[in-house]
Design a protein around this motif. Structure first.
Motif, PDB file in Angstrom:
ATOM      1  N   GLY A   1       0.796  -1.216   0.000  1.00  0.00           N
ATOM      2  CA  GLY A   1       0.000   0.000   0.000  1.00  0.00           C
ATOM      3  C   GLY A   1       0.833   1.273   0.000  1.00  0.00           C
ATOM      4  N   LEU A   2       2.129   1.170  -0.247  1.00  0.00           N
ATOM      5  CA  LEU A   2       3.019   2.334  -0.224  1.00  0.00           C
ATOM      6  C   LEU A   2       3.506   2.731  -1.614  1.00  0.00           C
ATOM      7  CD1 LEU A   2       5.192   1.282   2.868  1.00  0.00           C
ATOM      8  CD2 LEU A   2       3.195   2.806   2.826  1.00  0.00           C
ATOM      9  N   GLY A   3       2.956   2.084  -2.657  1.00  0.00           N
ATOM     10  CA  GLY A   3       3.362   2.406  -4.024  1.00  0.00           C
ATOM     11  C   GLY A   3       4.513   1.569  -4.543  1.00  0.00           C
ATOM     12  N   ILE A   4       4.984   0.598  -3.759  1.00  0.00           N
ATOM     13  CA  ILE A   4       6.105  -0.235  -4.184  1.00  0.00           C
ATOM     14  C   ILE A   4       5.632  -1.301  -5.173  1.00  0.00           C
ATOM     15  CG2 ILE A   4       7.928  -1.794  -3.395  1.00  0.00           C
ATOM     16  CD1 ILE A   4       7.737  -0.238  -0.670  1.00  0.00           C
ATOM     17  N   GLY A   5       4.461  -1.873  -4.927  1.00  0.00           N
ATOM     18  CA  GLY A   5       3.912  -2.884  -5.831  1.00  0.00           C
ATOM     19  C   GLY A   5       3.786  -2.380  -7.260  1.00  0.00           C
ATOM     20  N   PRO A   6       3.213  -1.192  -7.460  1.00  0.00           N
ATOM     21  CA  PRO A   6       3.148  -0.669  -8.830  1.00  0.00           C
ATOM     22  C   PRO A   6       4.526  -0.475  -9.469  1.00  0.00           C
ATOM     23  CG  PRO A   6       1.556   0.467  -7.464  1.00  0.00           C
ATOM     24  CD  PRO A   6       2.398  -0.384  -6.541  1.00  0.00           C
ATOM     25  N   MET A   7       5.524  -0.135  -8.655  1.00  0.00           N
ATOM     26  CA  MET A   7       6.878   0.016  -9.215  1.00  0.00           C
ATOM     27  C   MET A   7       7.439  -1.340  -9.648  1.00  0.00           C
ATOM     28  SD  MET A   7       8.627   3.146  -7.062  1.00  0.00           S
ATOM     29  CE  MET A   7       8.722   2.287  -5.518  1.00  0.00           C
ATOM     30  N   LEU A   8       7.173  -2.387  -8.876  1.00  0.00           N
ATOM     31  CA  LEU A   8       7.593  -3.722  -9.292  1.00  0.00           C
ATOM     32  C   LEU A   8       6.872  -4.131 -10.577  1.00  0.00           C
ATOM     33  CD1 LEU A   8       7.833  -5.609  -5.882  1.00  0.00           C
ATOM     34  CD2 LEU A   8       9.701  -5.275  -7.516  1.00  0.00           C
ATOM     35  N   MET A   9       5.579  -3.847 -10.637  1.00  0.00           N
ATOM     36  CA  MET A   9       4.819  -4.162 -11.852  1.00  0.00           C
ATOM     37  C   MET A   9       5.378  -3.409 -13.049  1.00  0.00           C
ATOM     38  SD  MET A   9       2.527  -6.499 -11.403  1.00  0.00           S
ATOM     39  CE  MET A   9       1.638  -6.291 -12.942  1.00  0.00           C
TER      40      MET A   9
ATOM     41  N   PRO B   1      -4.022 -16.572  -5.948  1.00  0.00           N
ATOM     42  CA  PRO B   1      -5.076 -17.408  -5.361  1.00  0.00           C
ATOM     43  C   PRO B   1      -6.393 -16.636  -5.267  1.00  0.00           C
ATOM     44  CG  PRO B   1      -3.099 -17.448  -3.990  1.00  0.00           C
ATOM     45  CD  PRO B   1      -2.890 -16.389  -5.024  1.00  0.00           C
ATOM     46  N   PRO B   2      -7.520 -17.315  -5.476  1.00  0.00           N
ATOM     47  CA  PRO B   2      -8.817 -16.624  -5.443  1.00  0.00           C
ATOM     48  C   PRO B   2      -9.154 -16.014  -4.087  1.00  0.00           C
ATOM     49  CG  PRO B   2      -9.109 -18.983  -5.810  1.00  0.00           C
ATOM     50  CD  PRO B   2      -7.644 -18.713  -5.820  1.00  0.00           C
ATOM     51  N   TRP B   3      -8.533 -16.496  -3.007  1.00  0.00           N
ATOM     52  CA  TRP B   3      -8.811 -15.944  -1.681  1.00  0.00           C
ATOM     53  C   TRP B   3      -8.003 -14.672  -1.398  1.00  0.00           C
ATOM     54  CZ3 TRP B   3      -4.348 -15.419   0.850  1.00  0.00           C
ATOM     55  CH2 TRP B   3      -3.319 -16.308   0.570  1.00  0.00           C
ATOM     56  N   ASN B   4      -7.005 -14.354  -2.237  1.00  0.00           N
ATOM     57  CA  ASN B   4      -6.137 -13.206  -1.974  1.00  0.00           C
ATOM     58  C   ASN B   4      -6.795 -11.922  -2.492  1.00  0.00           C
ATOM     59  OD1 ASN B   4      -4.075 -11.417  -1.515  1.00  0.00           O
ATOM     60  ND2 ASN B   4      -2.477 -12.704  -2.421  1.00  0.00           N
ATOM     61  N   GLU B   5      -7.787 -11.475  -1.754  1.00  0.00           N
ATOM     62  CA  GLU B   5      -8.595 -10.325  -2.177  1.00  0.00           C
ATOM     63  C   GLU B   5      -7.789  -9.033  -2.280  1.00  0.00           C
ATOM     64  OE1 GLU B   5     -12.105 -10.183   0.229  1.00  0.00           O
ATOM     65  OE2 GLU B   5     -12.648 -12.249  -0.284  1.00  0.00           O
ATOM     66  N   ASP B   6      -6.796  -8.858  -1.413  1.00  0.00           N
ATOM     67  CA  ASP B   6      -5.965  -7.654  -1.506  1.00  0.00           C
ATOM     68  C   ASP B   6      -5.207  -7.610  -2.829  1.00  0.00           C
ATOM     69  OD1 ASP B   6      -6.792  -6.791   0.992  1.00  0.00           O
ATOM     70  OD2 ASP B   6      -5.054  -7.632   2.028  1.00  0.00           O
ATOM     71  N   ALA B   7      -4.636  -8.740  -3.223  1.00  0.00           N
ATOM     72  CA  ALA B   7      -3.918  -8.799  -4.498  1.00  0.00           C
ATOM     73  C   ALA B   7      -4.872  -8.578  -5.661  1.00  0.00           C
ATOM     74  CB  ALA B   7      -3.202 -10.143  -4.645  1.00  0.00           C
ATOM     75  N   ILE B   8      -6.044  -9.168  -5.589  1.00  0.00           N
ATOM     76  CA  ILE B   8      -7.031  -9.016  -6.666  1.00  0.00           C
ATOM     77  C   ILE B   8      -7.426  -7.547  -6.814  1.00  0.00           C
ATOM     78  CG2 ILE B   8      -9.399  -9.577  -7.345  1.00  0.00           C
ATOM     79  CD1 ILE B   8      -8.814 -12.405  -6.044  1.00  0.00           C
ATOM     80  N   ARG B   9      -7.664  -6.864  -5.693  1.00  0.00           N
ATOM     81  CA  ARG B   9      -7.985  -5.425  -5.766  1.00  0.00           C
ATOM     82  C   ARG B   9      -6.820  -4.640  -6.362  1.00  0.00           C
ATOM     83  NH1 ARG B   9     -10.534  -6.516  -0.930  1.00  0.00           N
ATOM     84  NH2 ARG B   9      -8.747  -5.865   0.303  1.00  0.00           N
TER      85      ARG B   9
ATOM     86  N   ALA C   1      -5.736  -4.708 -14.847  1.00  0.00           N
ATOM     87  CA  ALA C   1      -5.594  -6.094 -15.300  1.00  0.00           C
ATOM     88  C   ALA C   1      -6.964  -6.768 -15.340  1.00  0.00           C
ATOM     89  CB  ALA C   1      -4.666  -6.858 -14.352  1.00  0.00           C
ATOM     90  N   ARG C   2      -7.078  -7.781 -16.189  1.00  0.00           N
ATOM     91  CA  ARG C   2      -8.312  -8.563 -16.293  1.00  0.00           C
ATOM     92  C   ARG C   2      -7.996 -10.012 -15.920  1.00  0.00           C
ATOM     93  NH1 ARG C   2      -7.861  -5.827 -21.029  1.00  0.00           N
ATOM     94  NH2 ARG C   2      -7.483  -7.746 -22.163  1.00  0.00           N
ATOM     95  N   ALA C   3      -8.947 -10.658 -15.270  1.00  0.00           N
ATOM     96  CA  ALA C   3      -8.743 -12.031 -14.811  1.00  0.00           C
ATOM     97  C   ALA C   3      -9.445 -13.033 -15.711  1.00  0.00           C
ATOM     98  CB  ALA C   3      -9.265 -12.178 -13.380  1.00  0.00           C
ATOM     99  N   LYS C   4      -8.857 -14.222 -15.799  1.00  0.00           N
ATOM    100  CA  LYS C   4      -9.475 -15.375 -16.447  1.00  0.00           C
ATOM    101  C   LYS C   4      -9.480 -16.477 -15.396  1.00  0.00           C
ATOM    102  CE  LYS C   4      -7.779 -14.527 -21.108  1.00  0.00           C
ATOM    103  NZ  LYS C   4      -6.958 -15.059 -22.208  1.00  0.00           N
ATOM    104  N   GLU C   5     -10.605 -17.135 -15.248  1.00  0.00           N
ATOM    105  CA  GLU C   5     -10.698 -18.208 -14.256  1.00  0.00           C
ATOM    106  C   GLU C   5     -10.154 -19.508 -14.824  1.00  0.00           C
ATOM    107  OE1 GLU C   5     -11.679 -18.060 -11.028  1.00  0.00           O
ATOM    108  OE2 GLU C   5     -11.866 -15.898 -11.301  1.00  0.00           O
ATOM    109  N   LYS C   6      -9.231 -20.121 -14.101  1.00  0.00           N
ATOM    110  CA  LYS C   6      -8.667 -21.421 -14.436  1.00  0.00           C
ATOM    111  C   LYS C   6      -8.191 -22.063 -13.146  1.00  0.00           C
ATOM    112  CE  LYS C   6      -6.930 -21.103 -19.108  1.00  0.00           C
ATOM    113  NZ  LYS C   6      -5.814 -21.395 -19.973  1.00  0.00           N
ATOM    114  N   ARG C   7      -7.973 -23.350 -13.197  1.00  0.00           N
ATOM    115  CA  ARG C   7      -7.319 -24.064 -12.112  1.00  0.00           C
ATOM    116  C   ARG C   7      -5.931 -24.437 -12.582  1.00  0.00           C
ATOM    117  NH1 ARG C   7     -10.534 -27.535  -8.008  1.00  0.00           N
ATOM    118  NH2 ARG C   7     -12.424 -26.312  -8.117  1.00  0.00           N
TER     119      ARG C   7
END
Length: 149
Positions: free
Chosen positions: A93-101, A121-129, A136-142
């Motif tokens: 939440g400090l802007g580091i993730g976008p820099m890595l991306m 993982p589908p349970w990682n709601e913070d990452a999904i947000r 980014a757009r998601a595609k569901e797969k296993r």
């Protein structure tokens, strides 16, 4: 953000172990992983795996992103697969993730690849947000794993 260097390997391996624990999977042994990563990242003139690290001013490495070129038969094209993106708790939440991306996207551009793909993982709601905010757009797969003896 910068590319990982050989001296970073023990830190990246520890972060990878933390990442695995966070995702509730078997945690690799950092020493063994460090040796395997050395081969993948620095074992040839044109290594397949790339790794970027997030480093604080005092030299502490608090996150990493790793990626490698892959291909899609359906698209008939190569893409950059981001295998891992992880930041230690307290540094999100400090802007580091976008820099890595951006480092990963820059690598894709440098390789002439038009897309970055990854999984979470589908349970990682913070990452999904986070990924949704990036557009980014998601595609569901296993994802399946089949050992080769």
């Amino acid at each position: 953000m910068r590319r990982a260097r050989p001296l970073d390997l023990p830190h990246v391996a520890r972060l990878a172990a933390e990442h695995a624990a966070y995702e509730k999977v078997t945690t690799p042994l950092p020493a063994d992983l460090s040796q395997r990563l050395e081969t993948l990242l620095f074992g040839s003139a044109a290594p397949r795996l790339r790794c970027f690290v997030a480093e604080l001013a005092d030299g502490e490495i608090i996150g990493y992103a790793s990626c490698a070129p892959e291909l899609s038969t359906w698209d008939g094209a190569e893409y950059l697969h981001m295998d891992c993106l992880f930041l230690r708790n307290g540094h999100r939440g400090l802007g580091i993730g976008p820099m890595l991306m951006e480092a990963v996207q820059g690598e894709a551009r440098a390789l002439g690849l038009g897309q970055v793909q990854w999984q979470t993982p589908p349970w990682n709601e913070d990452a999904i947000r986070f990924y949704d905010r990036l557009g980014a757009r998601a595609k569901e797969k296993r994802r399946y794993f089949l050992p080769v003896d």
